[in-house]
Enzyme design. Structure first.
Site, PDB file in Angstrom:
ATOM      1  N   ASP A 171       0.880  -1.136  -0.133  1.00 22.82           N
ATOM      2  CA  ASP A 171      -0.107  -0.037   0.141  1.00 22.82           C
ATOM      3  C   ASP A 171       0.992   1.273   0.038  1.00 22.82           C
ATOM      4  OD1 ASP A 171      -2.468   1.260  -0.070  1.00 22.82           O
ATOM      5  OD2 ASP A 171      -2.886   0.986   2.201  1.00 22.82           O
ATOM      6  N   HIS A 254      -4.249   2.609  -7.003  1.00 26.09           N
ATOM      7  CA  HIS A 254      -5.639   2.412  -6.444  1.00 26.09           C
ATOM      8  C   HIS A 254      -6.597   2.178  -7.096  1.00 26.09           C
ATOM      9  CE1 HIS A 254      -3.537   3.146  -2.516  1.00 26.09           C
ATOM     10  NE2 HIS A 254      -4.562   2.582  -2.117  1.00 26.09           N
ATOM     11  N   HIS A 257      -6.293  -1.260  -8.432  1.00 29.08           N
ATOM     12  CA  HIS A 257      -6.698  -2.315  -7.321  1.00 29.08           C
ATOM     13  C   HIS A 257      -8.380  -2.483  -7.356  1.00 29.08           C
ATOM     14  CE1 HIS A 257      -8.722  -2.217  -3.281  1.00 29.08           C
ATOM     15  NE2 HIS A 257      -7.716  -3.144  -2.914  1.00 29.08           N
ATOM     16  N   HIS A 271      -5.505  -5.833   0.482  1.00 28.05           N
ATOM     17  CA  HIS A 271      -5.368  -4.514  -0.240  1.00 28.05           C
ATOM     18  C   HIS A 271      -4.038  -4.145  -0.709  1.00 28.05           C
ATOM     19  CE1 HIS A 271      -6.461  -0.201  -0.806  1.00 28.05           C
ATOM     20  NE2 HIS A 271      -5.363   0.016  -0.305  1.00 28.05           N
TER      21      HIS A 271
END
Ligand code: ZN
Length: 364
Positions: A171, A254, A257, A271
């Protein structure tokens, strides 16, 4: 437009700091509502209670029901009011934090966030992600302020499963590249302003800290020990990335993602693991320097972050499924729009396929 940076009022990190929770809480009130999981309570209560005498703070524990839903938030508010509490601490992982932040916000009371893992950069943010009781994404609740304090006991975090710290590095890996893209495109950050020099510097420091400390930290936590490298990575994952993403802005990694979540097989991945692959895809979209791409892939391989679709659990790559991922990532309103150039779902599809090929190439 104004430049805005958001931050918790205090960020506290150190070995054994959990026992000082009541001391820090005494800055905000006298009755602390501690929201934690049943299993988490067994691990944290002895330390918290050991540090309570003489602080003037009393604690009331409440078990978290498992989902950050409006019903759970309302239940926590009612329980905290019944217990006469004037502040809330969320001790554990992301959903507990988000519930504690939302409940404290609706009550108009201070909140202290106490992460027991460092798997994402959410603890410092002024955001709660709300789900339905069944666990389906409902909405983002943007809060007017960041937590009053974030308290990280590095001893506790280093005893969590190693994969969680590594996922947090995934992340945090995206933070610099997304902040850089947002600066190039003059995108609005997550606190409604333009990026600052400070946010950009923290994002860059986040990446440098990972490169310098990531491998030794990942190895140390497999032995459940807390070294200086582990402490540096915890700060990178939690604080540097937390301020970096919120005040620097999110972009391609992101969005990729979010697109990947349509593939059932990736649901077992954390995540940060999906964000790491998303970072590689963003770099391909940018046609970044080959040295930079190599550095990112080498880092992922060294710490154990996925760089291929197979490593994300996708056994058989289906073109129409990846096109769905690309379309979702490029959907209006997602953060792919913060990239400094326009792109089509076809461009995103090509970048996913190329990133996977690069990942496989280096893995061989
Ligand atoms: Zn993230």
């Amino acid at each position: 437009m104004a430049q805005i940076i958001g931050s918790p009022s205090r960020y506290i990190q150190g070995k054994g700091e959990l026992k000082n929770l009541c001391t820090y809480a005494s800055n905000y009130g006298s009755r602390l509502f501690v929201l934690t999981s049943v299993s988490g309570r067994k691990r944290v209560e002895p330390s918290i209670q050991a540090g309570m005498p003489g602080t003037g703070v009393e604690t009331v524990y409440e078990s978290f029901n498992g989902e950050c839903s409006m019903n759970e938030i309302d239940r926590v508010i009612a329980a905290a009011k019944d217990a006469g509490c004037d502040m809330i601490a969320g001790v554990g992982g992301g959903k507990i934090h988000d519930t504690a932040k939302a409940a404290a916000h609706y009550m108009g009371k201070p909140v202290i966030i106490v992460p027991t893992i460092a798997s994402t950069d959410a603890p410092c943010s002024a955001l709660s992600v709300i789900y339905t009781d069944e666990g389906v994404f409902d909405r983002y609740l943007f809060l007017p302020a960041s937590p009053n304090a974030v308290l990280v006991d590095t001893e506790v975090v280093s005893k969590a499963p190693a994969r969680l710290l590594v996922a947090g590095m995934g992340d945090a890996l995206a933070t610099y590249f997304e902040a850089r893209a947002c600066r190039q495109s003059s995108a609005v950050n997550c606190v409604g302003g333009m990026s600052t020099l400070a946010a950009m510097a923290l994002a860059r420091l986040c990446y440098e800290t990972l490169l310098e400390n990531g491998v030794s930290a990942a190895l140390a936590v497999t032995e459940n020990v807390c070294t200086k490298a582990v402490e540096n990575v915890i700060e990178a994952n939690t604080y540097l990335s937390g301020i970096g993403f919120e005040s620097g802005g999110l972009a391609g990694a992101h969005a990729i993602h979010n697109g990947l979540t349509v593939i059932e097989e990736t649901h077992a991945m954390y995540h940060g693991e999906k964000v790491a692959f998303g970072t590689l895809v963003q770099l391909v979209l940018e046609n970044a320097d080959s040295e930079e791409i190599e550095a990112v892939v080498d880092f992922c391989n060294a710490v154990g972050l996925p760089t291929t679709l197979a490593q994300l659990g996708i056994k058989e790559v289906k073109a129409e499924q990846l096109m769905e991922v690309a379309e979702l990532a490029a959907a209006e309103g997602d953060t792919l729009g913060n990239m400094p150039f326009p792109m089509t779902p076809e461009d995103v599809y090509a970048a996913i396929m190329a990133a996977d090929a690069i990942g496989r190439n280096y893995a061989e």
